[in-house]
Motif scaffolding. Sequence first.
Motif, short mmCIF file in Angstrom:
data_model
loop_
_atom_site.label_atom_id
_atom_site.label_comp_id
_atom_site.label_asym_id
_atom_site.label_seq_id
_atom_site.Cartn_x
_atom_site.Cartn_y
_atom_site.Cartn_z
N VAL A 198 0.98 -1.08 -0.01
CA VAL A 198 0.13 0.33 0.01
C VAL A 198 1.06 1.23 0.06
CG1 VAL A 198 -1.58 1.38 1.33
CG2 VAL A 198 -1.94 -0.92 0.93
N GLY A 199 2.00 1.08 1.00
CA GLY A 199 2.85 2.33 0.58
C GLY A 199 3.41 2.51 -0.42
N THR A 200 3.78 1.41 -1.04
CA THR A 200 4.47 1.76 -2.58
C THR A 200 3.38 2.43 -3.64
OG1 THR A 200 5.85 -0.30 -2.51
CG2 THR A 200 5.01 0.50 -4.88
N LEU A 201 2.07 2.10 -3.38
CA LEU A 201 1.02 2.67 -4.23
C LEU A 201 0.81 4.00 -3.97
CD1 LEU A 201 -1.48 -0.29 -4.61
CD2 LEU A 201 0.31 0.16 -6.11
N VAL A 202 0.95 4.53 -2.81
CA VAL A 202 0.84 5.68 -2.23
C VAL A 202 1.63 6.45 -2.72
CG1 VAL A 202 0.79 7.19 -0.07
CG2 VAL A 202 -0.62 4.96 -0.11
N GLY A 203 3.00 6.10 -2.67
CA GLY A 203 4.19 6.93 -3.00
C GLY A 203 4.12 7.27 -4.65
N VAL A 204 3.73 6.06 -5.46
CA VAL A 204 3.42 6.20 -6.80
C VAL A 204 2.29 7.21 -7.05
CG1 VAL A 204 3.04 5.39 -9.16
CG2 VAL A 204 4.48 4.22 -7.36
N GLY A 205 1.16 7.16 -6.37
CA GLY A 205 0.17 7.81 -6.49
C GLY A 205 0.52 9.50 -6.29
N LEU A 206 1.24 9.79 -4.97
CA LEU A 206 1.52 11.16 -4.78
C LEU A 206 2.36 11.54 -6.04
CD1 LEU A 206 2.82 10.89 -1.18
CD2 LEU A 206 0.59 11.87 -1.97
N THR A 207 3.38 10.88 -6.33
CA THR A 207 4.11 11.27 -7.64
C THR A 207 3.14 11.56 -8.77
OG1 THR A 207 5.95 9.86 -7.02
CG2 THR A 207 5.92 10.66 -9.35
N LEU A 208 2.22 10.99 -9.12
CA LEU A 208 1.33 11.26 -10.34
C LEU A 208 0.59 12.47 -10.02
CD1 LEU A 208 0.07 7.65 -11.01
CD2 LEU A 208 1.60 9.22 -12.41
N VAL A 209 -0.07 12.84 -8.64
CA VAL A 209 -0.56 13.88 -8.29
C VAL A 209 0.09 14.92 -8.33
CG1 VAL A 209 -1.85 15.02 -6.41
CG2 VAL A 209 -2.20 12.75 -6.80
N LEU A 210 1.41 15.08 -8.11
CA LEU A 210 2.39 16.12 -8.17
C LEU A 210 2.58 16.47 -9.46
CD1 LEU A 210 3.99 18.23 -6.28
CD2 LEU A 210 5.87 16.50 -6.25
N ARG A 237 0.72 16.01 -12.02
CA ARG A 237 -0.76 16.29 -12.57
C ARG A 237 -0.70 15.66 -13.81
NH1 ARG A 237 0.33 22.93 -12.85
NH2 ARG A 237 0.53 23.54 -10.74
N GLY A 238 -0.65 14.19 -13.46
CA GLY A 238 -0.80 13.11 -14.71
C GLY A 238 0.36 12.45 -15.07
N VAL A 239 0.19 11.87 -16.29
CA VAL A 239 1.37 11.42 -16.95
C VAL A 239 1.76 11.85 -18.22
CG1 VAL A 239 0.68 9.14 -15.73
CG2 VAL A 239 -0.29 9.78 -17.81
N GLU A 240 1.25 13.13 -18.46
CA GLU A 240 1.42 13.81 -19.81
C GLU A 240 3.06 14.08 -19.95
OE1 GLU A 240 -0.55 13.49 -22.22
OE2 GLU A 240 -2.06 12.80 -20.99
N GLN A 241 3.52 14.48 -19.05
CA GLN A 241 5.07 15.06 -19.14
C GLN A 241 6.11 14.45 -18.57
OE1 GLN A 241 5.20 19.33 -18.44
NE2 GLN A 241 3.25 19.78 -19.30
N THR A 242 7.01 13.77 -19.40
CA THR A 242 7.90 12.85 -18.76
C THR A 242 8.74 13.62 -17.75
OG1 THR A 242 7.96 11.56 -20.72
CG2 THR A 242 9.77 11.27 -19.30
N LEU A 243 9.32 14.78 -18.19
CA LEU A 243 9.94 15.68 -17.23
C LEU A 243 9.57 15.92 -15.94
CD1 LEU A 243 12.99 16.91 -16.59
CD2 LEU A 243 12.22 18.87 -17.68
#
Length: 326
Positions: free
Chosen positions: A120-132, A134-140
């Motif tokens: 669950v912690g792994t998924l939370v870490g990845v989720g926070l990254t995606l939120v920060l 703002r999605g998956v549109e920009q690789t940088l």
Amino acid sequence: MNLRPGLLLALLLVLGGAGIVAGVLIGSTGWADLQDANMSVILWEIRLPRSLGAWWAGALLGMAGAMAQGLFRNPLADPYLLGSASGAGLAVALALALTGLSPQTSSLLDRIGLTGIAFVGTLVGVGLTLVLARGVEQTLRLLLAGVVVGVVLNAFTGLATLWAPDILRAMQAFLLGNTGLLGWNSVWVMAVCGITAGLVGLLGSPALDALTLGESTAASLGVRLGLARLLLIGAFALATGAAVAQTGIVAFVGLVAPHLVRALCPMLHGWLIALSAAAGGALLLAADVLARALIRPQELPVGLVTALLGGLYLLVLMHRRAGPRR
């Protein structure tokens, strides 16, 4: 050195099979005494699931590394890039601090709960990254967000260990990688997650091949970049989360396995993902056998062995690519 992908896959699987046999026969006390009537329980209930689990953990990290490097078009990308390891570490630290659980003393039910918390912690870490990001549109933006989330969550993990210093020993085992608690449940969990993530990775491999030509070119070829990124991030997050939850944080396997495969056999991403999984499994299994054999009857943390082997390999690779100075 160029090998055919099929031949290389067969060789890696043979190496993995040999490693499983070695893992079953070699323990921290030396070679197994097959004449001992009690040895069968140790072989089939402890060493075999540990060896199979080590192979699956390495395979998960290898395929996740191949997907991450292809998705971000960065040969230094690894499975822990998007905050997965730091999220798992923080979750385990909080669980240990709040409940007093220890992998060395907990019951089987407690260990299953702890691995679930790490996942669950792994998924939370990845989720926070995606939120920060703002999605998956920009690789940088994804890369930068992953670095920020990793630093912040690691800081909170440090605070948790300062708050409850009694968990330092248990956290050290988690942060340095540990295959000693792997059982049949761990093997099945990682196998299901590995097959699922591998299938998604293979389905997304044409998009990774197109991304090697650049994002604009890939989009012009009809690749739906947003959907492809989301699926691939989900796949390597699942693979990484399953491995980290069961074995802790094992360094360098996800980074080195794709490099090693590409050096032996340049290929498209479909083969690369499959071969990186086989290479990662063989690497972690070899490191696990070495960790048991080097200073027996004690064991080295498997993460230390993979860090040493991986670091040496990357140093050799860097030296070869640098070449002679003029």
